[in-house]
Design a protein around this motif. Sequence first.
Motif, PDB file in Angstrom:
ATOM      1  N   LYS A   1       0.852  -1.202   0.000  1.00 47.72           N
ATOM      2  CA  LYS A   1       0.000   0.000   0.000  1.00 47.72           C
ATOM      3  C   LYS A   1       0.891   1.257   0.000  1.00 47.72           C
ATOM      4  O   LYS A   1       0.674   2.189  -0.775  1.00 47.72           O
ATOM      5  CB  LYS A   1      -0.915  -0.012   1.223  1.00 47.72           C
ATOM      6  N   GLU A   2       1.931   1.257   0.860  1.00 46.40           N
ATOM      7  CA  GLU A   2       2.859   2.402   0.917  1.00 46.40           C
ATOM      8  C   GLU A   2       3.619   2.543  -0.402  1.00 46.40           C
ATOM      9  O   GLU A   2       3.795   3.652  -0.905  1.00 46.40           O
ATOM     10  CB  GLU A   2       3.862   2.222   2.068  1.00 46.40           C
ATOM     11  N   ILE A   3       4.052   1.399  -0.946  1.00 52.01           N
ATOM     12  CA  ILE A   3       4.782   1.426  -2.216  1.00 52.01           C
ATOM     13  C   ILE A   3       3.902   2.024  -3.313  1.00 52.01           C
ATOM     14  O   ILE A   3       4.336   2.870  -4.086  1.00 52.01           O
ATOM     15  CB  ILE A   3       5.267   0.004  -2.609  1.00 52.01           C
ATOM     16  N   ALA A   4       2.632   1.587  -3.357  1.00 52.86           N
ATOM     17  CA  ALA A   4       1.705   2.090  -4.370  1.00 52.86           C
ATOM     18  C   ALA A   4       1.536   3.605  -4.233  1.00 52.86           C
ATOM     19  O   ALA A   4       1.580   4.340  -5.224  1.00 52.86           O
ATOM     20  CB  ALA A   4       0.351   1.382  -4.238  1.00 52.86           C
ATOM     21  N   GLU A   5       1.377   4.081  -2.988  1.00 48.52           N
ATOM     22  CA  GLU A   5       1.202   5.527  -2.764  1.00 48.52           C
ATOM     23  C   GLU A   5       2.453   6.301  -3.181  1.00 48.52           C
ATOM     24  O   GLU A   5       2.360   7.330  -3.844  1.00 48.52           O
ATOM     25  CB  GLU A   5       0.900   5.799  -1.282  1.00 48.52           C
ATOM     26  N   LEU A   6       3.619   5.802  -2.788  1.00 50.39           N
ATOM     27  CA  LEU A   6       4.862   6.526  -3.066  1.00 50.39           C
ATOM     28  C   LEU A   6       5.232   6.540  -4.541  1.00 50.39           C
ATOM     29  O   LEU A   6       5.852   7.481  -5.019  1.00 50.39           O
ATOM     30  CB  LEU A   6       6.020   5.931  -2.257  1.00 50.39           C
ATOM     31  N   THR A   7       4.858   5.471  -5.254  1.00 46.87           N
ATOM     32  CA  THR A   7       5.222   5.408  -6.676  1.00 46.87           C
ATOM     33  C   THR A   7       4.081   5.877  -7.578  1.00 46.87           C
ATOM     34  O   THR A   7       4.260   5.975  -8.790  1.00 46.87           O
ATOM     35  CB  THR A   7       5.638   3.976  -7.083  1.00 46.87           C
TER      36      THR A   7
END
Length: 194
Positions: free
Chosen positions: A157-163
């Motif tokens: 979820k964090e990866i999706a938001e950051l990228t």
Amino acid sequence: MANLVFPDAVLVKNYINGDESALASLIERHQSKIYGFIYSKVNDSDLSNDIFQDTFIKVIKTLKSNAYNEEGKFLSWVMRIAHNLIVDYYRKLNKMPLYRETEEYSIFNYMSDNAPTIESKMITEQVESDLARLLNELPEDQKEVLIMRMYQDLSFKEIAELTGVSINTALGRMRYAVINLRKLIEKNQIILTN
């Protein structure tokens, strides 16, 4: 009059309209989360402070140039800026954030009953070096997700938001990164044990 708590979007708008204290409120509100995120990736307080300051210099420049358009998503936007600055830092150093040469890692090695031999240290360094080299052969989007997941311990979820991609895309990139890494390990006949 009671001290009102304004949403981020209102504070951003107020800052753009000339209210300098609005930015101070935003920084104060999100400082521990942003600084904590940066520190968890670089493990160095001086470097974390530098990246934190650079993050807000970018935030100020973007807001002052009226280029900000992420209504209601201020924190994730700032986290993405911080993440990009961390990635830039590691690119400049031309190294991956492998957990080598940190105090915890060194102390852990020497506290164990079997102190590592020179040979085992050399093997570990070789494995880390081989792995870093192989990671650099992956497509950029796959490498980024793999580093964020494996070395920075971020959730998908964090990866999706950051990228700026969907969770499914992030998962897909991770899957392809692992498949491609396996192929590279086989092709290069690398043994990842010590």
